[in-house]
Design a protein around this motif. Structure first.
Motif, PDB file in Angstrom:
ATOM      1  N   TYR A  72      -6.304   1.972 -12.261  1.00 51.40           N
ATOM      2  CA  TYR A  72      -6.963   1.094 -11.286  1.00 51.40           C
ATOM      3  C   TYR A  72      -8.345   1.628 -10.909  1.00 51.40           C
ATOM      4  O   TYR A  72      -9.239   0.869 -10.584  1.00 51.40           O
ATOM      5  CB  TYR A  72      -6.114   0.978 -10.010  1.00 51.40           C
ATOM      6  N   LYS A  93      -9.333   1.421  -0.098  1.00 57.42           N
ATOM      7  CA  LYS A  93      -8.545   0.827  -1.182  1.00 57.42           C
ATOM      8  C   LYS A  93      -8.082   1.868  -2.202  1.00 57.42           C
ATOM      9  O   LYS A  93      -7.008   1.733  -2.783  1.00 57.42           O
ATOM     10  CB  LYS A  93      -9.326  -0.288  -1.864  1.00 57.42           C
ATOM     11  N   ARG A  97      -4.152   2.717  -2.884  1.00 58.07           N
ATOM     12  CA  ARG A  97      -3.584   2.733  -4.229  1.00 58.07           C
ATOM     13  C   ARG A  97      -2.774   4.001  -4.440  1.00 58.07           C
ATOM     14  O   ARG A  97      -1.678   3.976  -5.007  1.00 58.07           O
ATOM     15  CB  ARG A  97      -4.693   2.606  -5.276  1.00 58.07           C
ATOM     16  N   ASN A 101       1.236   4.115  -5.122  1.00 54.97           N
ATOM     17  CA  ASN A 101       1.780   4.819  -6.282  1.00 54.97           C
ATOM     18  C   ASN A 101       2.622   6.027  -5.879  1.00 54.97           C
ATOM     19  O   ASN A 101       3.075   6.776  -6.747  1.00 54.97           O
ATOM     20  CB  ASN A 101       0.643   5.294  -7.198  1.00 54.97           C
TER      21      ASN A 101
END
Length: 122
Positions: A72, A93, A97, A101
């Motif tokens: 990503y 962001k 992420r 994860n």
């Protein structure tokens, strides 16, 4: 039609005109710093360059210009130095992420994204 993947380059969020954005540096403690560092270190290696990046702040070697990804985002290895030595703040962001994860990187997923012809680097 295949899914289109977009990998965001972290440097687009922390650099201004090729220099570290001073607003990205913090004197505050970084929440989950050890987990973030582990995440950065465990990224899937995308490229290797033998050049060493010098730190703009302390002028010490910041680390190699090797790039890593989680599928990503993409980031250089020398970013670790800015986190450990200068408390760089990452975009919300990017941190979300990592949390999503569970601070682990699925290297099979990263390989799939990187090998896909529809993947775009932003």
């Amino acid at each position: 039609m295949n899914k289109e993947y977009i990998i965001k380059d972290i440097l687009n969020f922390i650099l201004i005109d090729g220099k570290i954005n001073q607003d990205a540096l913090s004197s505050d403690l970084i929440k989950n710093k050890d987990k973030i560092l582990k995440y950065l270190n465990n990224g899937y290696k995308v490229s290797t360059v033998s050049t060493i990046q010098q730190c703009e702040i302390c002028n010490k070697p910041a680390g190699p210009i090797n790039y890593f990804s989680d599928g990503y985002w993409i980031w250089p290895k020398w970013l670790n130095h800015y986190l450990t030595e200068h408390n760089i703040k990452f975009p919300k962001k990017f941190l979300e992420r990592m949390e999503l994860n569970n601070y682990n990187i699925d290297k099979n997923f990263v390989r799939q994204v990187l090998e896909d012809d529809n993947t775009i680097l932003e």
